[in-house]
Design a protein around this motif. Sequence first.
Motif, PDB file in Angstrom:
ATOM      1  N   TRP A 423     -33.501   3.049  -9.364  1.00 29.71           N
ATOM      2  CA  TRP A 423     -34.922   3.374  -9.150  1.00 29.71           C
ATOM      3  C   TRP A 423     -35.357   4.539 -10.044  1.00 29.71           C
ATOM      4  O   TRP A 423     -36.389   4.473 -10.713  1.00 29.71           O
ATOM      5  CB  TRP A 423     -35.146   3.703  -7.680  1.00 29.71           C
ATOM      6  CG  TRP A 423     -36.489   4.320  -7.391  1.00 29.71           C
ATOM      7  CD1 TRP A 423     -37.702   3.715  -7.483  1.00 29.71           C
ATOM      8  CD2 TRP A 423     -36.745   5.676  -6.993  1.00 29.71           C
ATOM      9  NE1 TRP A 423     -38.707   4.593  -7.147  1.00 29.71           N
ATOM     10  CE2 TRP A 423     -38.140   5.804  -6.842  1.00 29.71           C
ATOM     11  CE3 TRP A 423     -35.933   6.771  -6.718  1.00 29.71           C
ATOM     12  CZ2 TRP A 423     -38.733   7.007  -6.445  1.00 29.71           C
ATOM     13  CZ3 TRP A 423     -36.516   7.963  -6.324  1.00 29.71           C
ATOM     14  CH2 TRP A 423     -37.904   8.073  -6.192  1.00 29.71           C
ATOM     15  N   LEU A 424     -34.560   5.608 -10.073  1.00 25.79           N
ATOM     16  CA  LEU A 424     -34.901   6.760 -10.904  1.00 25.79           C
ATOM     17  C   LEU A 424     -34.922   6.384 -12.381  1.00 25.79           C
ATOM     18  O   LEU A 424     -35.755   6.872 -13.147  1.00 25.79           O
ATOM     19  CB  LEU A 424     -33.917   7.902 -10.665  1.00 25.79           C
ATOM     20  CG  LEU A 424     -34.195   8.832  -9.485  1.00 25.79           C
ATOM     21  CD1 LEU A 424     -33.088   9.862  -9.350  1.00 25.79           C
ATOM     22  CD2 LEU A 424     -35.552   9.517  -9.647  1.00 25.79           C
ATOM     23  N   SER A 425     -34.001   5.515 -12.787  1.00 26.46           N
ATOM     24  CA  SER A 425     -33.978   5.088 -14.186  1.00 26.46           C
ATOM     25  C   SER A 425     -35.285   4.403 -14.562  1.00 26.46           C
ATOM     26  O   SER A 425     -35.838   4.643 -15.656  1.00 26.46           O
ATOM     27  CB  SER A 425     -32.795   4.148 -14.437  1.00 26.46           C
ATOM     28  OG  SER A 425     -31.561   4.816 -14.239  1.00 26.46           O
ATOM     29  N   ASP A 426     -35.798   3.546 -13.679  1.00 30.47           N
ATOM     30  CA  ASP A 426     -37.067   2.870 -13.949  1.00 30.47           C
ATOM     31  C   ASP A 426     -38.207   3.876 -14.071  1.00 30.47           C
ATOM     32  O   ASP A 426     -39.070   3.758 -14.961  1.00 30.47           O
ATOM     33  CB  ASP A 426     -37.376   1.865 -12.841  1.00 30.47           C
ATOM     34  CG  ASP A 426     -36.424   0.680 -12.850  1.00 30.47           C
ATOM     35  OD1 ASP A 426     -35.800   0.426 -13.896  1.00 30.47           O
ATOM     36  OD2 ASP A 426     -36.293   0.021 -11.796  1.00 30.47           O
ATOM     37  N   VAL A 427     -38.224   4.855 -13.180  1.00 29.91           N
ATOM     38  CA  VAL A 427     -39.284   5.873 -13.213  1.00 29.91           C
ATOM     39  C   VAL A 427     -39.207   6.683 -14.491  1.00 29.91           C
ATOM     40  O   VAL A 427     -40.222   6.950 -15.159  1.00 29.91           O
ATOM     41  CB  VAL A 427     -39.189   6.787 -11.971  1.00 29.91           C
ATOM     42  CG1 VAL A 427     -40.197   7.935 -12.092  1.00 29.91           C
ATOM     43  CG2 VAL A 427     -39.435   5.998 -10.695  1.00 29.91           C
ATOM     44  N   VAL A 428     -37.993   7.102 -14.853  1.00 32.12           N
ATOM     45  CA  VAL A 428     -37.815   7.926 -16.060  1.00 32.12           C
ATOM     46  C   VAL A 428     -38.223   7.162 -17.310  1.00 32.12           C
ATOM     47  O   VAL A 428     -38.849   7.712 -18.222  1.00 32.12           O
ATOM     48  CB  VAL A 428     -36.357   8.418 -16.149  1.00 32.12           C
ATOM     49  CG1 VAL A 428     -36.060   8.975 -17.534  1.00 32.12           C
ATOM     50  CG2 VAL A 428     -36.079   9.459 -15.079  1.00 32.12           C
ATOM     51  N   ARG A 429     -37.886   5.882 -17.381  1.00 29.92           N
ATOM     52  CA  ARG A 429     -38.215   5.090 -18.569  1.00 29.92           C
ATOM     53  C   ARG A 429     -39.724   4.989 -18.806  1.00 29.92           C
ATOM     54  O   ARG A 429     -40.182   5.026 -19.945  1.00 29.92           O
ATOM     55  CB  ARG A 429     -37.633   3.680 -18.437  1.00 29.92           C
ATOM     56  CG  ARG A 429     -36.137   3.600 -18.690  1.00 29.92           C
ATOM     57  CD  ARG A 429     -35.666   2.160 -18.811  1.00 29.92           C
ATOM     58  NE  ARG A 429     -34.224   2.096 -19.017  1.00 29.92           N
ATOM     59  CZ  ARG A 429     -33.329   1.943 -18.058  1.00 29.92           C
ATOM     60  NH1 ARG A 429     -33.745   1.817 -16.786  1.00 29.92           N
ATOM     61  NH2 ARG A 429     -32.046   1.912 -18.341  1.00 29.92           N
ATOM     62  N   VAL A 430     -40.483   4.837 -17.735  1.00 28.06           N
ATOM     63  CA  VAL A 430     -41.918   4.612 -17.910  1.00 28.06           C
ATOM     64  C   VAL A 430     -42.727   5.897 -17.907  1.00 28.06           C
ATOM     65  O   VAL A 430     -43.833   5.946 -18.466  1.00 28.06           O
ATOM     66  CB  VAL A 430     -42.464   3.656 -16.827  1.00 28.06           C
ATOM     67  CG1 VAL A 430     -41.790   2.300 -16.930  1.00 28.06           C
ATOM     68  CG2 VAL A 430     -42.294   4.236 -15.425  1.00 28.06           C
ATOM     69  N   ALA A 431     -42.206   6.982 -17.304  1.00 32.47           N
ATOM     70  CA  ALA A 431     -43.009   8.195 -17.167  1.00 32.47           C
ATOM     71  C   ALA A 431     -42.496   9.355 -18.009  1.00 32.47           C
ATOM     72  O   ALA A 431     -43.289  10.179 -18.485  1.00 32.47           O
ATOM     73  CB  ALA A 431     -43.061   8.626 -15.697  1.00 32.47           C
ATOM     74  N   TYR A 432     -41.176   9.446 -18.192  1.00 32.22           N
ATOM     75  CA  TYR A 432     -40.603  10.636 -18.845  1.00 32.22           C
ATOM     76  C   TYR A 432     -40.265  10.396 -20.311  1.00 32.22           C
ATOM     77  O   TYR A 432     -40.602  11.220 -21.176  1.00 32.22           O
ATOM     78  CB  TYR A 432     -39.353  11.080 -18.084  1.00 32.22           C
ATOM     79  CG  TYR A 432     -38.774  12.389 -18.563  1.00 32.22           C
ATOM     80  CD1 TYR A 432     -39.528  13.558 -18.547  1.00 32.22           C
ATOM     81  CD2 TYR A 432     -37.465  12.471 -19.034  1.00 32.22           C
ATOM     82  CE1 TYR A 432     -39.006  14.764 -18.979  1.00 32.22           C
ATOM     83  CE2 TYR A 432     -36.924  13.678 -19.471  1.00 32.22           C
ATOM     84  CZ  TYR A 432     -37.706  14.815 -19.438  1.00 32.22           C
ATOM     85  OH  TYR A 432     -37.183  16.012 -19.866  1.00 32.22           O
ATOM     86  N   VAL A 433     -39.627   9.285 -20.615  1.00 31.07           N
ATOM     87  CA  VAL A 433     -39.219   9.030 -21.999  1.00 31.07           C
ATOM     88  C   VAL A 433     -40.423   8.966 -22.945  1.00 31.07           C
ATOM     89  O   VAL A 433     -40.374   9.540 -24.044  1.00 31.07           O
ATOM     90  CB  VAL A 433     -38.367   7.754 -22.081  1.00 31.07           C
ATOM     91  CG1 VAL A 433     -38.063   7.401 -23.537  1.00 31.07           C
ATOM     92  CG2 VAL A 433     -37.062   7.937 -21.309  1.00 31.07           C
TER      93      VAL A 433
END
Length: 472
Positions: A423-433
């Motif tokens: 779940w965190l990976s999905d969030v990081v990919r779309v919002a942080y990267v």
Amino acid sequence: MLGMWSLLLLWGLVTPCQGLLEKVGTLARIDKDELGKAIQNSLVGGPILQNVLGTVTSVNQGLLGSGGLLGGGGLLSYGGVFGVVEELSGLKIEELTLPKVSLKLLPGFGVQLSLHTKVGLHGSGPLGSLLQLAAEVNVSSRVALGVSSRGTPILVLKRCSTLLGHISLLSGLLPAPLFGVVEQTLFKVLPGLLCPMVDSVLGVVNELLGTALSLVPFGALGSVEFTLATLPLISNQYIELDINPIVKSVAGDVIDFPKPPKPIKVPPKEDHTSQVVVPLYLFSTVFGLLQTNGALDIDITRELVPSNVPLTTTDLAALVPEALGKLPPGQQLLLSMRVKEAPSVTLQNGKATISIPANIHVLSYPPKGTPEALFELNVVLTLNAQLAPSVTKLHLSLSLERLSVKLASSFAHAFDASRLEEWLSDVVRVAYVPKLNVDLDVGIPLPKVLNVNFANAALEIIENAVVLTVAS
């Protein structure tokens, strides 16, 4: 008729190291072809040749004749054996063929440069006939390498002499006595005309050398000042510059991040190519500056993620229900991510990897009310970096490879934080990267040496460095 100017450029008294970059600076290996191009372009693109012609044609309306060196009132005419020189009028250098540049590097010594050219002279001969001459000229010069007040390499002309070659009569009539006068006149005049042209060529090349060692803007992070770490080195194929990049903050403070403990083993350079070696230090400095400036921190809310990425307490309860306690479902989540340590950068085996350690505070975020802390996570983001050179920069584009997570604290019950990794990976990919890639748009500055264009360079990632190689 082709002539030759031979310049000896005294660059240094040692040859390049055997493939080791002992320091962490930027290494530039510039092929001799690029030096030849710089000299050729200085003659093609600038006014150097035209200035020489202008100088010649304005000297007393010609070398010979009533106002010339040997005409009425000239050096040799009045009462001399060359009185017949008054039969000539307005002999001038009207043509100076674009020189053909060739050079040879002398390891541990300098550069021998040859410029082949043709000098054409026009004027009026005896009885008013049109006179056209062509001459060969050999000009030998010695140029020493000095250091300017700015700390940049500078080429200084130390000695220049000319040797007049064969003179051909292309049209018109010229008696033997006058032919000798012309020969002696050119012997006296050409050094003063062609040696300044050599100095002008060096001036253009010095400007190009100076641009390599300059202050380069580093976006909102500050600037990079390239300075020469050692004297230039020379082999039989290339000139090597050990350039020290000094990174400064916006306030002008020098930034000094940890440097690799081992020297960089630089791969050999092929003939007719130029190289720039970008050290790990510059990569680490970029991410270190982003971290100290707070650019790596982010607060992730519903507005930053697409609708298909879950970011509510309902979605969280499906993964770790024990983490919510009595909190009602359906509330928005706030992920407050803080990076308190400088990221680590790894360059090796053809891969560039960035590791970012961070703390993530997960809070419920009611539309009207105060956010409520749920738990804190320690995460490590491992990102792959795709590198692409341009004319002035080395650009980075990041993608998330993996994310590891551990529970730091919880206000409800302890739980297995690894269940949150996907779940965190999905969030990081779309919002942080995407945010990181915007911040990294500043790129890593490349030194600009003799206008060598590395935009289409072949890129190789070695241990603790990136090597850019471009064909000359």
